[in-house]
Scaffold this motif. Sequence first.
Motif, PDB file in Angstrom:
ATOM      1  N   ALA A 123      -6.068 -14.533 -11.829  1.00 32.13           N
ATOM      2  CA  ALA A 123      -4.902 -14.478 -12.706  1.00 32.13           C
ATOM      3  C   ALA A 123      -3.624 -14.692 -11.917  1.00 32.13           C
ATOM      4  CB  ALA A 123      -4.860 -13.141 -13.435  1.00 32.13           C
ATOM      5  N   ALA A 124      -3.515 -14.091 -10.734  1.00 31.11           N
ATOM      6  CA  ALA A 124      -2.330 -14.274  -9.900  1.00 31.11           C
ATOM      7  C   ALA A 124      -2.219 -15.711  -9.424  1.00 31.11           C
ATOM      8  CB  ALA A 124      -2.375 -13.328  -8.704  1.00 31.11           C
ATOM      9  N   HIS A 125      -3.350 -16.318  -9.117  1.00 31.35           N
ATOM     10  CA  HIS A 125      -3.350 -17.705  -8.656  1.00 31.35           C
ATOM     11  C   HIS A 125      -2.906 -18.649  -9.780  1.00 31.35           C
ATOM     12  CE1 HIS A 125      -4.485 -21.268  -6.425  1.00 31.35           C
ATOM     13  NE2 HIS A 125      -5.224 -21.665  -7.439  1.00 31.35           N
ATOM     14  N   ASN A 126      -3.332 -18.381 -11.007  1.00 27.25           N
ATOM     15  CA  ASN A 126      -2.992 -19.259 -12.125  1.00 27.25           C
ATOM     16  C   ASN A 126      -1.552 -19.096 -12.581  1.00 27.25           C
ATOM     17  OD1 ASN A 126      -5.534 -20.328 -12.128  1.00 27.25           O
ATOM     18  ND2 ASN A 126      -6.314 -18.953 -13.698  1.00 27.25           N
ATOM     19  N   THR A 127      -0.915 -17.947 -12.328  1.00 30.66           N
ATOM     20  CA  THR A 127       0.455 -17.738 -12.776  1.00 30.66           C
ATOM     21  C   THR A 127       1.483 -18.194 -11.756  1.00 30.66           C
ATOM     22  OG1 THR A 127       0.421 -15.475 -11.919  1.00 30.66           O
ATOM     23  CG2 THR A 127      -0.157 -15.794 -14.251  1.00 30.66           C
TER      24      THR A 127
END
Length: 159
Positions: A123-127
Amino acid sequence: MFAVLKTGGKQYKVQAGDVLRVELIAAAPGEKIQFNEILMVGGEKPVLGAPLVKGAAVQAEVIDEIKADKVITFWKRRRKHSSQRTRGHRQKLTLVRVTDILATGAEKSGVKEAIGTQAARVAAHNTEPKAEKAEAAPKKAAAPKKAPAKKAEAAATKE
């Protein structure tokens, strides 16, 4: 009242006050979290989900992050070669205490959702905003290859 929740690929039947060892969750000790994947809420009127119960949640408090018992695996690869190897592994776990079971109104509770560490990384990578690629500089032309001078000089001296 009890509930069946799903986290870390496993299912747990819980009641208020239960202490669970679940797969590592991205939360600090002392933090309050909420499990939203509820498969069943039981009690006087049991509610079964298809596959999940809408609006239901289990709230818990993170006690600590621990490691499970060590698992040792032994590999013997080939006969007559003494090719043996042992490997150990300790799974990281989160210790949580169930505080409350909500049959409805989970969206309005305002408690942080319990997600695994791998899901948190994704999730952190995608945001994160993607960095713009810098324009590639034009490649320099390759220098012409030089003929080997030593061989030509050696042939000239022999004659």
